[in-house]
Design a protein around this motif. Structure first.
Motif, PDB file in Angstrom:
ATOM      1  N   MET A   1       0.822  -1.693  -0.119  1.00  0.00           N
ATOM      2  CA  MET A   1       0.117  -0.011   0.337  1.00  0.00           C
ATOM      3  C   MET A   1       0.462   0.956   0.149  1.00  0.00           C
ATOM      4  SD  MET A   1      -3.170   0.663   2.157  1.00  0.00           S
ATOM      5  CE  MET A   1      -4.042   2.872   2.649  1.00  0.00           C
ATOM      6  N   LEU A   2       0.946   2.369  -1.206  1.00  0.00           N
ATOM      7  CA  LEU A   2       1.473   3.278  -0.615  1.00  0.00           C
ATOM      8  C   LEU A   2       1.176   4.747   0.161  1.00  0.00           C
ATOM      9  CD1 LEU A   2       1.783   3.792  -4.807  1.00  0.00           C
ATOM     10  CD2 LEU A   2       3.070   2.345  -3.112  1.00  0.00           C
TER      11      LEU A   2
ATOM     12  N   ALA B   1      14.377   8.071  -9.196  1.00  0.00           N
ATOM     13  CA  ALA B   1      13.698   8.709  -9.954  1.00  0.00           C
ATOM     14  C   ALA B   1      13.658   8.714 -11.067  1.00  0.00           C
ATOM     15  CB  ALA B   1      14.173   9.872  -8.943  1.00  0.00           C
ATOM     16  N   ALA B   2      15.303   7.684 -11.975  1.00  0.00           N
ATOM     17  CA  ALA B   2      15.432   8.081 -13.382  1.00  0.00           C
ATOM     18  C   ALA B   2      15.067   6.736 -13.240  1.00  0.00           C
ATOM     19  CB  ALA B   2      16.884   7.314 -13.065  1.00  0.00           C
ATOM     20  N   ASN B   3      14.287   5.332 -12.326  1.00  0.00           N
ATOM     21  CA  ASN B   3      14.263   4.096 -12.910  1.00  0.00           C
ATOM     22  C   ASN B   3      13.410   3.380 -11.666  1.00  0.00           C
ATOM     23  OD1 ASN B   3      13.748   1.430 -14.159  1.00  0.00           O
ATOM     24  ND2 ASN B   3      15.616   1.042 -13.790  1.00  0.00           N
TER      25      ASN B   3
ATOM     26  N   THR C   1       6.718   6.417  -2.681  1.00  0.00           N
ATOM     27  CA  THR C   1       5.062   6.155  -1.846  1.00  0.00           C
ATOM     28  C   THR C   1       5.023   7.131  -2.209  1.00  0.00           C
ATOM     29  OG1 THR C   1       6.081   7.306  -0.153  1.00  0.00           O
ATOM     30  CG2 THR C   1       5.767   5.159   0.111  1.00  0.00           C
ATOM     31  N   ILE C   2       5.145   8.674  -3.141  1.00  0.00           N
ATOM     32  CA  ILE C   2       4.265   9.799  -3.238  1.00  0.00           C
ATOM     33  C   ILE C   2       5.098   9.873  -4.750  1.00  0.00           C
ATOM     34  CG2 ILE C   2       4.459  12.435  -2.671  1.00  0.00           C
ATOM     35  CD1 ILE C   2       5.153  11.521   0.469  1.00  0.00           C
ATOM     36  N   PRO C   3       4.385   9.165  -5.352  1.00  0.00           N
ATOM     37  CA  PRO C   3       5.050   9.280  -7.132  1.00  0.00           C
ATOM     38  C   PRO C   3       4.868  10.630  -7.380  1.00  0.00           C
ATOM     39  CG  PRO C   3       2.925   7.979  -6.343  1.00  0.00           C
ATOM     40  CD  PRO C   3       3.183   8.927  -5.411  1.00  0.00           C
ATOM     41  N   LEU C   4       4.224  11.573  -6.643  1.00  0.00           N
ATOM     42  CA  LEU C   4       4.613  13.646  -7.483  1.00  0.00           C
ATOM     43  C   LEU C   4       5.841  13.540  -6.509  1.00  0.00           C
ATOM     44  CD1 LEU C   4       3.411  15.312  -8.859  1.00  0.00           C
ATOM     45  CD2 LEU C   4       2.290  15.897  -6.352  1.00  0.00           C
ATOM     46  N   TYR C   5       6.178  13.635  -5.641  1.00  0.00           N
ATOM     47  CA  TYR C   5       7.832  13.147  -5.289  1.00  0.00           C
ATOM     48  C   TYR C   5       9.147  12.665  -6.085  1.00  0.00           C
ATOM     49  CZ  TYR C   5      12.060  14.286  -1.920  1.00  0.00           C
ATOM     50  OH  TYR C   5      12.921  13.929  -1.718  1.00  0.00           O
ATOM     51  N   ARG C   6       8.840  11.123  -7.159  1.00  0.00           N
ATOM     52  CA  ARG C   6       9.221  11.362  -8.091  1.00  0.00           C
ATOM     53  C   ARG C   6       9.061  11.852  -8.894  1.00  0.00           C
ATOM     54  NH1 ARG C   6       7.978   7.276 -12.300  1.00  0.00           N
ATOM     55  NH2 ARG C   6      10.667   6.880 -12.903  1.00  0.00           N
TER      56      ARG C   6
END
Length: 136
Positions: free
Chosen positions: A1-2, A70-72, A115-120
Protein backbone atom coordinates in the motif's frame (compact mmCIF):
# COMPACT_ATOMS: atom_id res chain seq x y z
CA UNK A 1 0.00 0.00 0.00
CA UNK A 2 1.35 3.41 -0.93
CA UNK A 3 1.65 6.30 1.50
CA UNK A 4 -0.78 9.17 1.04
CA UNK A 5 0.11 12.67 2.19
CA UNK A 6 -2.87 14.69 3.44
CA UNK A 7 -0.69 17.80 3.70
CA UNK A 8 0.46 17.51 0.09
CA UNK A 9 -3.13 16.82 -1.01
CA UNK A 10 -4.32 20.01 0.72
CA UNK A 11 -1.55 22.03 -0.92
CA UNK A 12 -2.44 20.67 -4.36
CA UNK A 13 -6.14 21.38 -3.80
CA UNK A 14 -5.33 24.94 -2.73
CA UNK A 15 -3.19 25.41 -5.84
CA UNK A 16 -5.97 24.03 -8.01
CA UNK A 17 -8.64 26.42 -6.76
CA UNK A 18 -6.36 29.44 -6.27
CA UNK A 19 -7.72 31.43 -9.24
CA UNK A 20 -10.99 29.57 -9.68
CA UNK A 21 -14.18 31.61 -9.64
CA UNK A 22 -16.70 30.28 -7.15
CA UNK A 23 -18.66 28.16 -7.55
CA UNK A 24 -16.20 26.41 -9.77
CA UNK A 25 -15.61 23.11 -11.39
CA UNK A 26 -12.31 21.24 -11.32
CA UNK A 27 -11.59 18.92 -14.22
CA UNK A 28 -8.53 16.83 -15.05
CA UNK A 29 -7.04 19.56 -17.24
CA UNK A 30 -7.24 22.12 -14.43
CA UNK A 31 -5.85 19.63 -11.89
CA UNK A 32 -2.93 18.70 -14.17
CA UNK A 33 -2.13 22.38 -14.73
CA UNK A 34 -2.20 23.03 -10.97
CA UNK A 35 0.19 20.14 -10.33
CA UNK A 36 2.67 21.54 -12.89
CA UNK A 37 2.39 25.00 -11.32
CA UNK A 38 2.88 23.56 -7.84
CA UNK A 39 5.99 21.63 -8.85
CA UNK A 40 7.55 24.86 -10.18
CA UNK A 41 7.04 26.72 -6.89
CA UNK A 42 10.41 27.04 -5.15
CA UNK A 43 8.81 26.65 -1.72
CA UNK A 44 6.71 23.58 -2.41
CA UNK A 45 6.61 20.79 0.18
CA UNK A 46 8.68 18.44 -1.97
CA UNK A 47 11.55 20.92 -2.36
CA UNK A 48 11.53 22.45 1.11
CA UNK A 49 10.59 19.60 3.41
CA UNK A 50 11.23 16.31 1.64
CA UNK A 51 14.37 17.22 -0.34
CA UNK A 52 15.50 20.04 1.95
CA UNK A 53 16.81 22.37 -0.77
CA UNK A 54 17.66 25.12 1.72
CA UNK A 55 19.63 22.74 3.95
CA UNK A 56 21.66 21.20 1.10
CA UNK A 57 19.42 18.25 0.37
CA UNK A 58 19.28 14.79 1.89
CA UNK A 59 22.42 12.95 3.00
CA UNK A 60 24.55 11.82 0.05
CA UNK A 61 23.61 8.11 0.17
CA UNK A 62 19.90 8.91 0.46
CA UNK A 63 20.14 11.40 -2.40
CA UNK A 64 21.89 8.77 -4.53
CA UNK A 65 19.12 6.22 -3.87
CA UNK A 66 16.35 8.75 -4.48
CA UNK A 67 17.92 9.87 -7.76
CA UNK A 68 18.40 6.30 -8.91
CA UNK A 69 14.76 5.44 -8.21
CA UNK A 70 13.52 8.70 -9.73
CA UNK A 71 15.30 7.78 -12.95
CA UNK A 72 14.10 4.18 -12.94
CA UNK A 73 11.66 2.40 -10.66
CA UNK A 74 10.95 -0.15 -9.36
CA UNK A 75 14.40 -1.54 -8.65
CA UNK A 76 15.35 -4.65 -6.72
CA UNK A 77 17.49 -4.13 -3.64
CA UNK A 78 20.50 -5.84 -5.21
CA UNK A 79 20.42 -3.23 -7.96
CA UNK A 80 20.44 -0.39 -5.42
CA UNK A 81 23.04 -2.10 -3.20
CA UNK A 82 25.25 -4.18 -5.49
CA UNK A 83 27.43 -6.96 -4.07
CA UNK A 84 30.39 -5.35 -5.84
CA UNK A 85 30.42 -2.50 -3.30
CA UNK A 86 32.81 -2.78 -0.36
CA UNK A 87 31.05 -3.96 2.83
CA UNK A 88 31.19 -0.54 4.50
CA UNK A 89 29.51 1.08 1.46
CA UNK A 90 26.91 -1.70 1.33
CA UNK A 91 26.09 -1.01 4.97
CA UNK A 92 25.87 2.75 4.34
CA UNK A 93 23.52 2.15 1.40
CA UNK A 94 21.42 -0.25 3.48
CA UNK A 95 21.15 2.25 6.34
CA UNK A 96 20.12 4.99 3.89
CA UNK A 97 17.52 2.72 2.28
CA UNK A 98 16.16 1.75 5.70
CA UNK A 99 15.95 5.41 6.73
CA UNK A 100 14.01 6.35 3.57
CA UNK A 101 11.70 3.41 4.20
CA UNK A 102 11.22 4.41 7.86
CA UNK A 103 10.31 7.92 6.68
CA UNK A 104 7.69 6.32 4.40
CA UNK A 105 9.29 7.83 1.30
CA UNK A 106 10.10 4.44 -0.25
CA UNK A 107 8.48 1.04 -0.09
CA UNK A 108 9.47 -2.41 -1.26
CA UNK A 109 6.52 -3.36 -3.41
CA UNK A 110 7.72 -5.67 -6.20
CA UNK A 111 10.99 -3.74 -6.00
CA UNK A 112 11.83 -0.45 -4.32
CA UNK A 113 9.74 2.54 -5.36
CA UNK A 114 8.52 5.93 -4.19
CA UNK A 115 5.44 6.08 -2.01
CA UNK A 116 4.70 9.59 -3.26
CA UNK A 117 4.73 9.51 -7.08
CA UNK A 118 4.72 13.30 -7.24
CA UNK A 119 7.98 13.39 -5.26
CA UNK A 120 9.52 11.07 -7.82
CA UNK A 121 8.27 13.33 -10.60
CA UNK A 122 9.74 16.41 -8.90
CA UNK A 123 13.19 14.76 -8.46
CA UNK A 124 13.07 13.43 -12.01
CA UNK A 125 12.42 16.87 -13.46
CA UNK A 126 13.93 19.39 -11.05
CA UNK A 127 16.89 17.50 -9.54
CA UNK A 128 17.89 15.27 -12.46
CA UNK A 129 16.78 17.79 -15.12
CA UNK A 130 15.08 15.06 -17.13
CA UNK A 131 11.97 15.73 -19.21
CA UNK A 132 8.56 15.06 -17.67
CA UNK A 133 7.41 11.50 -18.00
CA UNK A 134 4.00 10.62 -19.34
CA UNK A 135 3.72 7.77 -16.82
CA UNK A 136 4.34 7.48 -13.10
Amino acid sequence: MLFRSPFLTRQLCSQTIRNLERPGRVDTVLAARAIKEYLRLPDNYLAESLWGVDSGGPPAMEAELLKSLAANQPQPEDSLIPDSLPPDEQRAHQLALNHLHDQRLLCDQYGWRFTIPLYRRWIHHYVLNLPDETRQ
